[in-house]
Design a protein around this motif. Structure first.
Motif, PDB file in Angstrom:
ATOM      1  N   PHE A  16      36.256  46.702  94.013  1.00  0.00           N
ATOM      2  CA  PHE A  16      34.970  46.860  94.680  1.00  0.00           C
ATOM      3  C   PHE A  16      34.264  48.118  94.182  1.00  0.00           C
ATOM      4  N   SER A  17      32.946  48.014  94.017  1.00  0.00           N
ATOM      5  CA  SER A  17      32.150  49.200  93.728  1.00  0.00           C
ATOM      6  C   SER A  17      31.978  50.008  95.013  1.00  0.00           C
ATOM      7  N   GLU A  18      31.542  51.247  94.872  1.00  0.00           N
ATOM      8  CA  GLU A  18      31.325  52.088  96.052  1.00  0.00           C
ATOM      9  C   GLU A  18      30.250  51.465  96.951  1.00  0.00           C
ATOM     10  N   LYS A  19      29.208  50.872  96.323  1.00  0.00           N
ATOM     11  CA  LYS A  19      28.130  50.252  97.090  1.00  0.00           C
ATOM     12  C   LYS A  19      28.656  49.071  97.908  1.00  0.00           C
ATOM     13  N   THR A  20      29.506  48.248  97.288  1.00  0.00           N
ATOM     14  CA  THR A  20      30.079  47.101  97.998  1.00  0.00           C
ATOM     15  C   THR A  20      30.976  47.554  99.140  1.00  0.00           C
ATOM     16  N   THR A  21      31.775  48.576  98.871  1.00  0.00           N
ATOM     17  CA  THR A  21      32.667  49.119  99.911  1.00  0.00           C
ATOM     18  C   THR A  21      31.860  49.611 101.103  1.00  0.00           C
ATOM     19  N   MET A  22      30.785  50.342 100.849  1.00  0.00           N
ATOM     20  CA  MET A  22      29.942  50.853 101.930  1.00  0.00           C
ATOM     21  C   MET A  22      29.303  49.714 102.724  1.00  0.00           C
ATOM     22  N   ARG A  23      28.834  48.682 102.016  1.00  0.00           N
ATOM     23  CA  ARG A  23      28.183  47.557 102.698  1.00  0.00           C
ATOM     24  C   ARG A  23      29.176  46.828 103.596  1.00  0.00           C
TER      25      ARG A  23
ATOM     26  N   SER B 142      31.887  48.052 104.931  1.00  0.00           N
ATOM     27  CA  SER B 142      32.238  48.930 106.051  1.00  0.00           C
ATOM     28  C   SER B 142      31.183  48.863 107.145  1.00  0.00           C
ATOM     29  N   LYS B 143      29.920  48.825 106.755  1.00  0.00           N
ATOM     30  CA  LYS B 143      28.839  48.757 107.745  1.00  0.00           C
ATOM     31  C   LYS B 143      28.866  47.425 108.498  1.00  0.00           C
ATOM     32  N   ILE B 144      29.126  46.348 107.772  1.00  0.00           N
ATOM     33  CA  ILE B 144      29.200  45.027 108.423  1.00  0.00           C
ATOM     34  C   ILE B 144      30.355  44.992 109.416  1.00  0.00           C
ATOM     35  N   ILE B 145      31.518  45.513 109.002  1.00  0.00           N
ATOM     36  CA  ILE B 145      32.692  45.502 109.873  1.00  0.00           C
ATOM     37  C   ILE B 145      32.480  46.411 111.073  1.00  0.00           C
ATOM     38  N   SER B 146      31.812  47.553 110.878  1.00  0.00           N
ATOM     39  CA  SER B 146      31.507  48.438 112.004  1.00  0.00           C
ATOM     40  C   SER B 146      30.669  47.713 113.049  1.00  0.00           C
ATOM     41  N   THR B 147      29.690  46.926 112.586  1.00  0.00           N
ATOM     42  CA  THR B 147      28.849  46.158 113.504  1.00  0.00           C
ATOM     43  C   THR B 147      29.665  45.116 114.259  1.00  0.00           C
TER      44      THR B 147
ATOM     45  N   TYR C 238      55.686  52.091  99.106  1.00  0.00           N
ATOM     46  CA  TYR C 238      56.391  50.824  99.317  1.00  0.00           C
ATOM     47  C   TYR C 238      55.768  49.628  98.600  1.00  0.00           C
ATOM     48  N   GLY C 239      54.522  49.716  98.134  1.00  0.00           N
ATOM     49  CA  GLY C 239      53.913  48.592  97.445  1.00  0.00           C
ATOM     50  C   GLY C 239      52.684  48.051  98.156  1.00  0.00           C
ATOM     51  N   LYS C 240      51.906  47.227  97.445  1.00  0.00           N
ATOM     52  CA  LYS C 240      50.613  46.743  97.945  1.00  0.00           C
ATOM     53  C   LYS C 240      50.752  45.863  99.178  1.00  0.00           C
ATOM     54  N   ASN C 241      51.761  45.002  99.231  1.00  0.00           N
ATOM     55  CA  ASN C 241      51.882  44.081 100.370  1.00  0.00           C
ATOM     56  C   ASN C 241      52.169  44.819 101.672  1.00  0.00           C
ATOM     57  N   VAL C 242      52.945  45.902 101.587  1.00  0.00           N
ATOM     58  CA  VAL C 242      53.183  46.721 102.782  1.00  0.00           C
ATOM     59  C   VAL C 242      51.877  47.369 103.227  1.00  0.00           C
ATOM     60  N   ARG C 243      51.061  47.778 102.252  1.00  0.00           N
ATOM     61  CA  ARG C 243      49.760  48.359 102.590  1.00  0.00           C
ATOM     62  C   ARG C 243      48.903  47.350 103.354  1.00  0.00           C
ATOM     63  N   ILE C 244      48.888  46.110 102.906  1.00  0.00           N
ATOM     64  CA  ILE C 244      48.069  45.088 103.568  1.00  0.00           C
ATOM     65  C   ILE C 244      48.577  44.832 104.987  1.00  0.00           C
ATOM     66  N   LEU C 245      49.898  44.656 105.149  1.00  0.00           N
ATOM     67  CA  LEU C 245      50.469  44.436 106.478  1.00  0.00           C
ATOM     68  C   LEU C 245      50.198  45.629 107.388  1.00  0.00           C
ATOM     69  N   GLY C 246      50.443  46.829 106.868  1.00  0.00           N
ATOM     70  CA  GLY C 246      50.187  48.035 107.657  1.00  0.00           C
ATOM     71  C   GLY C 246      48.722  48.167 108.012  1.00  0.00           C
ATOM     72  N   GLY C 247      47.837  47.803 107.083  1.00  0.00           N
ATOM     73  CA  GLY C 247      46.410  47.857 107.357  1.00  0.00           C
ATOM     74  C   GLY C 247      45.996  46.890 108.447  1.00  0.00           C
TER      75      GLY C 247
ATOM     76  N   ILE D  28      42.787  46.197 103.514  1.00  0.00           N
ATOM     77  CA  ILE D  28      43.046  44.769 103.733  1.00  0.00           C
ATOM     78  C   ILE D  28      42.238  43.923 102.752  1.00  0.00           C
ATOM     79  N   ILE D  29      40.900  44.070 102.784  1.00  0.00           N
ATOM     80  CA  ILE D  29      40.042  43.217 101.960  1.00  0.00           C
ATOM     81  C   ILE D  29      40.145  43.581 100.477  1.00  0.00           C
ATOM     82  N   ALA D  30      40.021  44.869 100.143  1.00  0.00           N
ATOM     83  CA  ALA D  30      40.039  45.281  98.729  1.00  0.00           C
ATOM     84  C   ALA D  30      41.351  44.926  98.020  1.00  0.00           C
ATOM     85  N   PRO D  31      42.530  45.181  98.612  1.00  0.00           N
ATOM     86  CA  PRO D  31      43.775  44.807  97.928  1.00  0.00           C
ATOM     87  C   PRO D  31      43.931  43.301  97.727  1.00  0.00           C
ATOM     88  N   LEU D  32      43.294  42.494  98.614  1.00  0.00           N
ATOM     89  CA  LEU D  32      43.382  41.045  98.481  1.00  0.00           C
ATOM     90  C   LEU D  32      42.395  40.494  97.456  1.00  0.00           C
TER      91      LEU D  32
END
Length: 447
Positions: free
Chosen positions: A309-316, A318-323, A66-75, A300-304
């Motif tokens: 994002f690099s894999e390292k940034t994505t992992m970092r 994710s850890k912050i959001i998990s906390t 359906y497109g990127k905006n649907v992904r963001i809303l769904g996310g 949500i964050i990456a599509p916006l």
């Protein structure tokens, strides 16, 4: 690993509470849950189609179809619904510990905080590997523990006593879910639809299928899990019914089942069982935190973001959001008062994202006319009833009597799936020319 992910202390708690307040009539949920998983396992409904497309999260499919905006809303809806769904986990686990170990309610906040610190450390440092490597052992320990604990319960309260207490307390409603005021036809239809939809679209669960070797293996994950599902539901429900027979109806429904286990199970074995249950809860927390932080980061964050994002940034991230998720569920658990049973709360927050997701994914996979307008309508309409319930329930004291049906959790849950499907059908049919559907082709294995 899927079975272990779906077994935690909170599972025992909300099913035990349900048994205490409804008697044997809640056992129908075990049959419905078994049916839902078996349908997915036998047919591969939804999960095989998504596995062929090699997506990692549900909103990734939204962007492809359906497109990127649907992904963001769904996310956003998936993340909010998922985190709210987790909101009662820590409180339930804390109550279980304080009751079975005899600490009392005064230390609940301390127990919850200590548990959270352990879980966050485990999740952030170990990631998904720490979940998978321990899940199997935890499942074996818990399966054994559940059977032994049930034997100790039956030594203290026999079947005849339990049956007579249920009939005396509830009458026919204790054995017939159709006449039970907490259930009825609306609830059962909602559960029938939801057992398939939520099972196939619950990110922590389907991540196991998405990571499987092939679509066939992903389907077997659900098939084999379904075989054990009825027991996973009914054993803690039975403990709740037994607590009613042993303590009577005057107890707090949330504390009755753990109080029973703390009373009848010998201390040495109780300690081993609690250790197994807490270990299983850790894997549940870790799987859920990783799933929702992954959705927030990837969908949500990456599509916006303007740069990839690099894999390292994505992992970092994710850890912050998990906390942050952990801090939220601590505060939420301490201060939020549940509007219904814990099971019904978890079901309605699950419907907040599952109803719209079911419309988007099921129709997207199996209906060629599904388009972006239908997806927007499905996501928004599907979330309306659950969000309305959670908001209006807090205002029930000022609602006119003509609007009280809006805070019936069963009506709201059922309507969420009806509205989600209608949104997809009507939105798509009305805009076929202006927004032609996108047709997807499965990716080749190894591509």
């Amino acid at each position: 690993t899927l079975i272990a992910t779906e077994i935690g202390v909170v599972t025992f708690m909300y099913f035990g509470e349900l048994g205490y307040v409804t008697g044997f009539s809640c056992f129908i949920l075990g049959i419905i849950g078994f049916f839902g998983y078996m349908v997915i396992g036998k047919t591969g409904f939804i999960v095989s189609g998504l596995r062929k497309l090699k997506v990692i999260t549900i909103p990734e499919y939204y962007e492809l179809r359906y497109g990127k905006n649907v992904r963001i809303l769904g996310g956003i809806l998936l993340f909010l619904g998922g985190v709210l769904n987790m909101g009662v986990f820590l409180r339930m686990d804390g109550i279980f510990l304080t009751e079975t170990m005899g600490f009392g309610p005064n230390v609940l906040a301390i127990v919850m905080t200590v548990m959270l610190l352990i879980v966050i450390s485990y999740t952030v440092l170990g990631g998904m590997f720490s979940v998978v490597i321990t899940d199997f052992i935890q499942f074996v320990v818990l399966a054994f523990g559940m059977l032994i604990a049930t034997a100790f319960v039956l030594i203290h309260v026999d079947f005849a006593t339990i049956g007579s207490v249920v009939l005396k307390q509830f009458g026919e409603a204790g054995v017939n879910p159709l006449v039970n005021p907490r259930f009825g036809w609306t609830f059962l239809i909602w559960m029938m639809i939801g057992s398939i939809a939520i099972s196939a679209l619950n990110q922590p669960a389907v991540s196991k299928s998405f990571a499987s070797e092939s679509p066939a293996v992903g389907r077997k994950v659900f098939l084999y899990t379904g075989i054990t599902l009825a027991g996973r539901y009914m054993i803690p429900m039975f403990w709740g019914v037994a607590a009613l027979a042993m303590f009577g109806p005057a107890m707090n429904p949330t504390t009755a089942m753990p109080r029973l286990l703390g009373t009848v199970v010998p201390s040495g074995f109780l300690g081993l069982m609690i250790a197994g249950m807490l270990a299983a809860s850790m894997s549940t927390y870790s799987a859920y935190m990783l799933a929702w932080s992954s959705v927030a980061t990837r969908d949500i964050i990456a599509p916006l973001s303007k740069k990839e994002f690099s894999e390292k940034t994505t992992m970092r991230l994710s850890k912050i959001i998990s906390t942050l998720i952990g801090i939220f569920i601590l505060l939420f658990g301490l201060f939020y008062e549940l509007p219904a049973t814990a099971f019904q709360y978890i079901a309605i927050t699950g419907a907040m994202y599952a109803a719209g997701a079911f419309g988007c994914v099921a129709f997207g996979l199996y209906w060629k006319r599904a388009n972006i307008v239908g997806a927007y309508c499905s996501l928004c309409f599907g979330a309306v009833a659950p969000i309305g319930f959670l908001v209006l329930e807090q205002l029930k004291g000022i609602l006119p009597s003509s609007m009280l049906f809006l805070i019936d959790v069963n009506v709201s849950g059922f309507m969420s799936f009806v509205l989600g499907a209608l949104g997809m059908i009507l939105g798509s049919l009305a805009t076929q020319r202006s927004h032609p559907p996108i047709v997807l082709k499965p990716k080749e294995e190894g591509a």
